[in-house]
Design a protein around this motif. Structure first.
Motif, PDB file in Angstrom:
ATOM      1  N   GLU A 287      -2.213  23.007   4.049  1.00 30.60           N
ATOM      2  CA  GLU A 287      -1.814  22.632   2.684  1.00 30.60           C
ATOM      3  C   GLU A 287      -0.440  21.973   2.660  1.00 30.60           C
ATOM      4  O   GLU A 287      -0.209  21.037   1.896  1.00 30.60           O
ATOM      5  N   THR A 288       0.481  22.458   3.515  1.00 35.53           N
ATOM      6  CA  THR A 288       1.799  21.797   3.534  1.00 35.53           C
ATOM      7  C   THR A 288       1.674  20.385   4.081  1.00 35.53           C
ATOM      8  O   THR A 288       2.330  19.460   3.611  1.00 35.53           O
ATOM      9  N   CYS A 289       0.760  20.209   5.052  1.00 34.62           N
ATOM     10  CA  CYS A 289       0.515  18.864   5.602  1.00 34.62           C
ATOM     11  C   CYS A 289       0.075  17.933   4.486  1.00 34.62           C
ATOM     12  O   CYS A 289       0.540  16.800   4.357  1.00 34.62           O
ATOM     13  N   ARG A 290      -0.839  18.436   3.661  1.00 35.89           N
ATOM     14  CA  ARG A 290      -1.375  17.620   2.568  1.00 35.89           C
ATOM     15  C   ARG A 290      -0.262  17.278   1.566  1.00 35.89           C
ATOM     16  O   ARG A 290      -0.117  16.132   1.131  1.00 35.89           O
ATOM     17  N   LEU A 291       0.563  18.302   1.260  1.00 32.75           N
ATOM     18  CA  LEU A 291       1.657  18.053   0.317  1.00 32.75           C
ATOM     19  C   LEU A 291       2.661  17.056   0.885  1.00 32.75           C
ATOM     20  O   LEU A 291       3.171  16.206   0.163  1.00 32.75           O
ATOM     21  N   GLU A 292       2.905  17.170   2.191  1.00 29.14           N
ATOM     22  CA  GLU A 292       3.841  16.223   2.820  1.00 29.14           C
ATOM     23  C   GLU A 292       3.317  14.797   2.719  1.00 29.14           C
ATOM     24  O   GLU A 292       4.056  13.865   2.426  1.00 29.14           O
ATOM     25  N   LYS A 293       1.999  14.633   2.931  1.00 29.46           N
ATOM     26  CA  LYS A 293       1.401  13.290   2.848  1.00 29.46           C
ATOM     27  C   LYS A 293       1.547  12.758   1.416  1.00 29.46           C
ATOM     28  O   LYS A 293       1.891  11.587   1.182  1.00 29.46           O
ATOM     29  N   MET A 294       1.318  13.669   0.467  1.00 26.94           N
ATOM     30  CA  MET A 294       1.412  13.278  -0.934  1.00 26.94           C
ATOM     31  C   MET A 294       2.834  12.807  -1.275  1.00 26.94           C
ATOM     32  O   MET A 294       3.039  11.768  -1.896  1.00 26.94           O
ATOM     33  N   LEU A 295       3.806  13.571  -0.805  1.00 30.27           N
ATOM     34  CA  LEU A 295       5.207  13.204  -1.071  1.00 30.27           C
ATOM     35  C   LEU A 295       5.559  11.885  -0.393  1.00 30.27           C
ATOM     36  O   LEU A 295       6.241  11.048  -0.972  1.00 30.27           O
ATOM     37  N   LYS A 413     -10.474  12.636  -6.984  1.00 31.53           N
ATOM     38  CA  LYS A 413     -10.647  13.538  -5.836  1.00 31.53           C
ATOM     39  C   LYS A 413      -9.750  14.756  -5.983  1.00 31.53           C
ATOM     40  O   LYS A 413      -8.600  14.628  -6.429  1.00 31.53           O
ATOM     41  N   GLU A 414     -10.297  15.885  -5.578  1.00 29.71           N
ATOM     42  CA  GLU A 414      -9.532  17.122  -5.694  1.00 29.71           C
ATOM     43  C   GLU A 414      -8.227  17.039  -4.902  1.00 29.71           C
ATOM     44  O   GLU A 414      -7.182  17.507  -5.332  1.00 29.71           O
ATOM     45  N   GLN A 415      -8.315  16.393  -3.740  1.00 30.73           N
ATOM     46  CA  GLN A 415      -7.147  16.317  -2.865  1.00 30.73           C
ATOM     47  C   GLN A 415      -6.435  14.967  -2.940  1.00 30.73           C
ATOM     48  O   GLN A 415      -5.594  14.676  -2.107  1.00 30.73           O
ATOM     49  N   GLY A 416      -6.802  14.150  -3.886  1.00 34.27           N
ATOM     50  CA  GLY A 416      -6.225  12.793  -3.936  1.00 34.27           C
ATOM     51  C   GLY A 416      -4.910  12.754  -4.702  1.00 34.27           C
ATOM     52  O   GLY A 416      -4.637  13.615  -5.549  1.00 34.27           O
ATOM     53  N   THR A 417      -4.083  11.759  -4.371  1.00 29.72           N
ATOM     54  CA  THR A 417      -2.846  11.552  -5.117  1.00 29.72           C
ATOM     55  C   THR A 417      -3.041  10.418  -6.124  1.00 29.72           C
ATOM     56  O   THR A 417      -2.331  10.324  -7.120  1.00 29.72           O
ATOM     57  N   GLY A 418      -3.980   9.533  -5.815  1.00 35.12           N
ATOM     58  CA  GLY A 418      -4.201   8.389  -6.704  1.00 35.12           C
ATOM     59  C   GLY A 418      -3.165   7.302  -6.503  1.00 35.12           C
ATOM     60  O   GLY A 418      -2.887   6.518  -7.417  1.00 35.12           O
ATOM     61  N   LEU A 419      -2.596   7.251  -5.301  1.00 37.10           N
ATOM     62  CA  LEU A 419      -1.613   6.190  -5.043  1.00 37.10           C
ATOM     63  C   LEU A 419      -2.135   5.166  -4.034  1.00 37.10           C
ATOM     64  O   LEU A 419      -1.507   4.139  -3.811  1.00 37.10           O
ATOM     65  N   GLY A 420      -3.314   5.444  -3.424  1.00 42.83           N
ATOM     66  CA  GLY A 420      -3.847   4.536  -2.407  1.00 42.83           C
ATOM     67  C   GLY A 420      -4.008   3.116  -2.954  1.00 42.83           C
ATOM     68  O   GLY A 420      -3.402   2.169  -2.444  1.00 42.83           O
ATOM     69  N   LEU A 421      -4.812   2.972  -3.999  1.00 42.33           N
ATOM     70  CA  LEU A 421      -5.082   1.626  -4.519  1.00 42.33           C
ATOM     71  C   LEU A 421      -3.857   0.970  -5.168  1.00 42.33           C
ATOM     72  O   LEU A 421      -3.652  -0.231  -4.995  1.00 42.33           O
ATOM     73  N   PRO A 422      -3.015   1.720  -5.920  1.00 40.87           N
ATOM     74  CA  PRO A 422      -1.802   1.055  -6.440  1.00 40.87           C
ATOM     75  C   PRO A 422      -0.919   0.496  -5.327  1.00 40.87           C
ATOM     76  O   PRO A 422      -0.357  -0.589  -5.466  1.00 40.87           O
ATOM     77  N   ILE A 423      -0.824   1.218  -4.204  1.00 40.34           N
ATOM     78  CA  ILE A 423      -0.018   0.705  -3.084  1.00 40.34           C
ATOM     79  C   ILE A 423      -0.674  -0.555  -2.522  1.00 40.34           C
ATOM     80  O   ILE A 423      -0.026  -1.575  -2.304  1.00 40.34           O
ATOM     81  N   VAL A 424      -2.012  -0.482  -2.338  1.00 39.21           N
ATOM     82  CA  VAL A 424      -2.765  -1.626  -1.826  1.00 39.21           C
ATOM     83  C   VAL A 424      -2.530  -2.849  -2.717  1.00 39.21           C
ATOM     84  O   VAL A 424      -2.234  -3.946  -2.260  1.00 39.21           O
ATOM     85  N   ARG A 425      -2.653  -2.618  -4.008  1.00 39.31           N
ATOM     86  CA  ARG A 425      -2.545  -3.733  -4.965  1.00 39.31           C
ATOM     87  C   ARG A 425      -1.146  -4.346  -4.911  1.00 39.31           C
ATOM     88  O   ARG A 425      -0.982  -5.557  -4.920  1.00 39.31           O
ATOM     89  N   ARG A 426      -0.152  -3.451  -4.824  1.00 43.70           N
ATOM     90  CA  ARG A 426       1.212  -3.981  -4.815  1.00 43.70           C
ATOM     91  C   ARG A 426       1.483  -4.817  -3.554  1.00 43.70           C
ATOM     92  O   ARG A 426       2.098  -5.878  -3.622  1.00 43.70           O
ATOM     93  N   ILE A 427       0.964  -4.343  -2.430  1.00 43.53           N
ATOM     94  CA  ILE A 427       1.165  -5.109  -1.196  1.00 43.53           C
ATOM     95  C   ILE A 427       0.500  -6.489  -1.322  1.00 43.53           C
ATOM     96  O   ILE A 427       1.097  -7.511  -0.991  1.00 43.53           O
ATOM     97  N   ILE A 428      -0.721  -6.487  -1.832  1.00 48.67           N
ATOM     98  CA  ILE A 428      -1.451  -7.766  -1.947  1.00 48.67           C
ATOM     99  C   ILE A 428      -0.729  -8.704  -2.928  1.00 48.67           C
ATOM    100  O   ILE A 428      -0.575  -9.894  -2.664  1.00 48.67           O
ATOM    101  N   LEU A 429      -0.258  -8.164  -4.052  1.00 47.54           N
ATOM    102  CA  LEU A 429       0.454  -9.022  -5.013  1.00 47.54           C
ATOM    103  C   LEU A 429       1.737  -9.571  -4.385  1.00 47.54           C
ATOM    104  O   LEU A 429       2.096 -10.720  -4.597  1.00 47.54           O
ATOM    105  N   ASN A 430       2.426  -8.738  -3.591  1.00 46.37           N
ATOM    106  CA  ASN A 430       3.628  -9.213  -2.903  1.00 46.37           C
ATOM    107  C   ASN A 430       3.323 -10.339  -1.922  1.00 46.37           C
ATOM    108  O   ASN A 430       4.181 -11.136  -1.596  1.00 46.37           O
ATOM    109  N   HIS A 431       2.074 -10.356  -1.456  1.00 48.58           N
ATOM    110  CA  HIS A 431       1.658 -11.431  -0.545  1.00 48.58           C
ATOM    111  C   HIS A 431       1.074 -12.606  -1.323  1.00 48.58           C
ATOM    112  O   HIS A 431       0.398 -13.446  -0.742  1.00 48.58           O
ATOM    113  N   LYS A 432       1.299 -12.618  -2.609  1.00 51.76           N
ATOM    114  CA  LYS A 432       0.779 -13.676  -3.496  1.00 51.76           C
ATOM    115  C   LYS A 432      -0.744 -13.760  -3.456  1.00 51.76           C
ATOM    116  O   LYS A 432      -1.344 -14.833  -3.548  1.00 51.76           O
TER     117      LYS A 432
END
Ligand SMILES: Nc1ncnc2c1ncn2[C@@H]1O[C@H](COP(=O)(O)OP(=O)(O)OP(=O)(O)O)[C@@H](O)[C@H]1O
Ligand SMILES: [Mg+2]
Length: 462
Positions: A287-295, A413-432
């Motif tokens: 569980e701490t591993c999961r929290l660390e990934k989330m942070l 997802k029970e264990q999801g943070t919901g940041l995967g796709l926002p990060i993906v989107r931001r990277i792609i937008l930064n790449h125009k």
């Protein structure tokens, strides 16, 4: 309030008889700002029995973007198409017509309208009639030109079967915006001078009214876009505030969490195998591993990204990501195939960040297929852009969730943070680039586009 039959058939003009009719036309044109209703009113006023003007009327509008003259509406005299007269017995000069929604729907759905809407006339073609009407803004009466064949002279669809006709330009302040065409195919009656003059006046007023209505429509759209932008801005500000709070919280939590994880690990190793306590310690470690990934995700999202650009060969970046994920995917009975790529294409980008994009998408795909499936990747070049499509067979994304999946912290997802796709989107937008999600063949498909660059060197990059 129409002209009497005898007035029309004489062909003579009596301005005083025309006046009330013109007022009624004019008042009607001023009564609505809705483009659709306006077009129906204009053509119905020109064709209804009581006005004895024309048997059919067609409206064409110039499409600014394509430059084509586009058929908008065709109305044929019909006993069912009546106008509602709104009259004031005290003051006949304010009389006007109205049209019911049923009539509008019936006219739009009628065969003649359908045939009219199919007509798209290219103004670049050498057509003397259109040149006169559209370019010079002048009325054209085919009766005055016996050498011209009415059936073909307008480039209308043959189905419309146009006979002797008159075409009147719709002139606005910015030039000709369309035309009205009228004919009498049932009686084949000639169009007299009085009716020509009336048509000229009605067309001139209709041009202005239609232009106002189009401007109003554009204004309403601009207003709604502005409203959307304002809401997005407020939403963005709110997100930024949440992000700031989350970041400071993440910072605060990080150190104690590392300590908890470390001690739990030691405890786990020290406890005798098979004991209940070892099980507890293992849960704490996981569980701490999961929290660390989330942070780590929250901090990565909050950090301002710095991009280290180089020429990247996307197919190679993808190949590496597939290699990294292959074992984990195979364990889950998920097949993944390398994309076919017959040429070497480059994008200017940060290979590390692009890897993060693909790994995130593979992970989401895998999480949607707990019982196995396939991930297909396709690369395609179109208009100097590289299209990367990543498709899974995990059942897809429900329509109602589609607008939310790129929102930070949105997760199902029970264990999801919901940041995967926002990060993906931001990277792609930064790449125009752009990223879109869709459903296809019982799975989700993510389409990324990245601008391509020309590259001749083979050094220091993928
Ligand atoms: N390939 C996919 N198939 C079905 N649903 C998906 C897929 N990819 C994303 N989603 C939906 O979009 C949501 C948001 O995805 P996102 O990657 O942003 O967060 P997450 O996967 O839930 O959590 P995290 O990535 O932070 O661990 C997911 O919870 C899921 O509902
Ligand atoms: Mg995810």
């Amino acid at each position: 309030m129409g002209m009497s039959n005898s007035d029309n058939q004489t062909g003579s003009c009596n301005p005083l008889h025309e006046l009330p009719l013109l007022y009624q036309f004019s008042n009607t044109l001023l009564s609505t700002i809705r483009l659709n209703k306006l077009t129906h009113l204009i053509l119905t006023m020109l064709t209804i029995e009581e006005n004895h003007l024309f048997e059919r009327a067609f409206l064409f509008l110039l499409n600014e973007k394509t430059g084509l003259l586009q058929g908008a509406l065709g109305v044929s005299r019909n006993v069912d198409d009546t106008l509602i007269t709104i009259a004031d017995p005290e003051n006949p000069l304010v009389n006007r017509w109205d049209i019911s929604e049923e009539t509008i729907i019936r006219q739009s759905g009628a065969e003649l309208s359908r045939k009219t809407r199919i007509c798209k006339i290219d103004l670049k073609i050498n057509c003397p009639v259109l040149k006169k009407v559209m370019k010079q803004g002048r009325l054209f009466n085919s009766g005055d030109h016996p050498a011209i064949n009415p059936a073909t002279s307008l480039n209308f669809s043959k189905d419309i079967n146009i006979g002797e006709f008159v075409a009147a330009p719709l002139v606005s302040r910015n030039g000709t915006i369309g035309m009205i065409v009228v004919d009498n195919p049932f009686s084949a009656e000639n169009i007299g001078n009085d009716k020509l003059r009336l048509l000229r006046l009605v067309a001139a007023q209709s041009g202005m009214a239609i232009e106002h209505s189009i401007l109003y429509k554009k204004l309403a759209e601009a207003h709604s876009d502005l409203q959307d932008a304002k809401e997005r801005l407020i939403h963005g500000e709110r997100l930024a505030a949440i992000g700031e709070m989350a970041t400071s919280l993440a910072h605060e939590l990080k150190n104690p969490l590392v300590a908890i994880g470390g001690f739990a690990g030691r405890l786990f190793r020290a406890l005798p195998p098979g004991s209940v306590e070892k099980g507890y310690a293992e849960t704490i470690v996981n569980e701490t591993c999961r929290l660390e990934k989330m942070l780590a995700d929250i901090l990565a999202f909050a950090r301002k990204p710095s991009i280290c650009y180089s020429y990247c060969q996307v197919s190679e970046v993808l190949r590496e990501c597939i290699e990294i994920s292959r074992n984990a995917l195979e364990e889950q009975a998920i097949q993944i195939s390398e994309p076919e790529c017959d040429r070497t294409w480059y994008v200017l980008g940060d290979a590390h960040q692009l890897k993060q994009v693909f790994l995130n998408l593979f992970l989401n795909a895998a999480e949607s297929m707990p019982n196995g499936g396939t991930i297909k990747i396709r690369l395609e070049i179109r208009n100097d852009k590289l299209f990367i499509r990543i498709k899974d067979t995990g059942g897809g994304i429900p329509d109602e969730l589609m607008p939310k999946i790129f929102h930070p912290f949105f997760t199902t997802k029970e264990q999801g943070t919901g940041l995967g796709l926002p990060i993906v989107r931001r990277i792609i937008l930064n790449h125009k680039g752009t990223i879109e999600a869709d459903n296809e063949d019982g799975g989700a498909i993510f389409t990324i586009t990245l601008p391509l660059v020309k590259h001749d060197h083979q050094t220091n990059d993928y």
